[in-house]
Design a protein around this motif. Structure first.
Motif, PDB file in Angstrom:
ATOM      1  N   CYS A  32       0.841  -1.201   0.000  1.00  0.00           N
ATOM      2  CA  CYS A  32       0.000   0.000   0.000  1.00  0.00           C
ATOM      3  C   CYS A  32       0.876   1.251   0.000  1.00  0.00           C
ATOM      4  O   CYS A  32       2.103   1.169   0.110  1.00  0.00           O
ATOM      5  N   ARG A  33       0.242   2.398  -0.112  1.00  0.00           N
ATOM      6  CA  ARG A  33       0.969   3.662  -0.041  1.00  0.00           C
ATOM      7  C   ARG A  33       1.400   3.932   1.398  1.00  0.00           C
ATOM      8  O   ARG A  33       0.702   3.545   2.347  1.00  0.00           O
ATOM      9  N   ARG A  36      -0.891   4.374   4.740  1.00  0.00           N
ATOM     10  CA  ARG A  36      -2.154   3.656   4.579  1.00  0.00           C
ATOM     11  C   ARG A  36      -2.082   2.237   5.144  1.00  0.00           C
ATOM     12  O   ARG A  36      -2.978   1.424   4.916  1.00  0.00           O
ATOM     13  N   THR A  50       5.094  -1.223   2.299  1.00  0.00           N
ATOM     14  CA  THR A  50       4.988  -0.105   1.360  1.00  0.00           C
ATOM     15  C   THR A  50       5.915  -0.240   0.156  1.00  0.00           C
ATOM     16  O   THR A  50       5.921   0.626  -0.713  1.00  0.00           O
ATOM     17  N   GLY A  70      -0.193   2.047  -8.801  1.00  0.00           N
ATOM     18  CA  GLY A  70       0.346   0.879  -8.112  1.00  0.00           C
ATOM     19  C   GLY A  70       1.243   0.058  -9.014  1.00  0.00           C
ATOM     20  O   GLY A  70       2.297  -0.433  -8.588  1.00  0.00           O
ATOM     21  N   ALA A  73       4.519   2.026  -9.549  1.00  0.00           N
ATOM     22  CA  ALA A  73       5.357   2.135  -8.353  1.00  0.00           C
ATOM     23  C   ALA A  73       6.028   0.818  -7.985  1.00  0.00           C
ATOM     24  O   ALA A  73       7.155   0.819  -7.483  1.00  0.00           O
TER      25      ALA A  73
END
Length: 263
Positions: A32-33, A36, A50, A70, A73
Motif C-alpha cells: 500500500c501507499r 495507509r 509499502t 500501483g 510504483a
C-alpha cells in the motif's frame, strides 16, 4: 473472509482487491501507499508493506489491483525479485517506458508478467487472429453519462443534460489510455491482445439510453470477422468497480495451481 492464500501478495486494497481475497482467501501481504498501512491491514486481513523489497519470503506471485499508480510504483521491483506479477491495470502500459521496464525486469529475473483480461472477453480470439492476419480492431466503450464523471468527457459534453448518445473520444488505443487513465483499461487490454496501442481504434460514448457499461470489439482479418459485446455489472458494494475484473484475477490466481487451464 476465510482461509489464507499464503504464497501471494496483493498490490492495493480497494474494491477489486477486496473482492479477490474474499474468494481466494487472505494474502500473505498487501502493498500500500505509505501512511495507509492500518487501512490496508484492516481491509485485507494481512500485514501491510509499502515496497516490494520488504515483502515476506516464500511468495509465489503478486497480484496487482492498485491502479496505474500501483503498477508503476511496484511492478518492476516485484519482477526484479523473481516473483511473477498478475496485472490488471493495463492502461498504464500505454507508456512505452513502463512496458519496457517491466519486460526487462521480468526477463532479467526469470519472472513472468501475466496480463489479466479484466472486464473484457474475446481476447484469446484476438491473440490467435494476430498470429495469422489480423488487419483491423475497433473498441467502443459505452457508459451512462454519470459513468464519465471526473473524466475528460465532462469538459467535452454537458453530461447532466445529455439526451442522446454522444461520442467524446475517437482515436488510437494509446491516446485513449493516456487521456482516460481511469476508464481505458479495456481499450488497453484489447490493444495488447491484438494490433497494439497505435493500430487499435478506440471510441468512447456517453449514452443516456443505457443503465450499465457496454464494451464492444469489432475485428477483421484473414481469419474472418469477429464481433463481441459485453454488458458489465459492478461489484455489489461498489457499482463503479467491475465485477468481472475481480473475477479475472480470481481465475488467474487459481489457474496457477490447476493441472488443466483454458485459454
Amino acid at each position: 473472509m476465510t482461509g489464507r492464500e499464503s504464497d501471494i501478495a496483493v498490490i492495493g486494497h480497494g474494491p477489486v482487491a477486496r473482492a479477490l481475497v474474499a474468494v481466494t482467501g487472505r494474502p500473505a501481504a498487501v502493498i500500500c501507499r505509505p501512511g495507509r498501512e492500518t487501512a490496508a491491514e484492516a481491509a485485507m486481513g494481512a500485514p501491510a508493506v509499502t515496497e516490494a523489497a520488504t515483502l515476506p519470503e516464500g511468495l509465489d506471485c503478486v497480484v496487482e489491483a492498485g491502479g496505474h499508480a500501483g503498477l508503476r510504483a511496484h511492478g518492476a521491483a516485484v519482477l526484479d525479485r523473481g516473483l511473477d506479477l498478475i496485472a490488471v491495470s493495463l492502461g498504464a502500459l500505454a507508456d512505452d517506458s513502463l512496458m519496457t521496464e517491466l519486460a526487462a525486469a521480468a526477463e532479467r529475473a526469470g519472472a513472468r508478467l501475466h496480463l489479466a483480461t479484466g472486464t473484457i472477453g474475446a481476447l484469446d480470439a484476438l491473440s490467435a487472429a494476430r498470429e495469422g492476419g489480423l488487419t483491423r480492431v475497433v473498441y467502443t466503450g459505452r457508459k451512462p453519462p454519470t459513468g464519465w464523471a471526473g473524466s475528460p468527457a465532462q469538459d467535452i459534453l454537458d453530461l447532466a443534460v445529455l439526451a442522446a448518445p454522444a461520442t467524446h473520444f475517437e482515436g488510437t488505443a494509446r491516446a485513449c489510455a493516456l487521456a482516460y487513465p481511469k476508464n481505458a483499461n479495456v481499450a488497453a487490454a484489447v490493444a495488447l491482445a491484438g494490433l497494439g496501442f497505435d493500430a487499435t481504434e478506440a471510441r468512447l460514448v456517453a449514452d443516456p439510453t443505457i443503465g450499465a457499461n457496454l464494451h464492444e470489439i469489432e475485428a477483421e482479418g484473414a481469419f474472418g470477422r469477429l464481433t463481441f459485446r459485453i454488458e458489465g455489472r459492478g461489484l455489489p458494494d461498489t457499482p463503479r468497480s467491475s465485477a468481472l475484473t475481480a473475477m479475472s484475477l480470481v481465475r488467474a490466481v487459481r489457474d496457477r495451481r490447476r493441472a488443466v487451464t483454458f485459454g
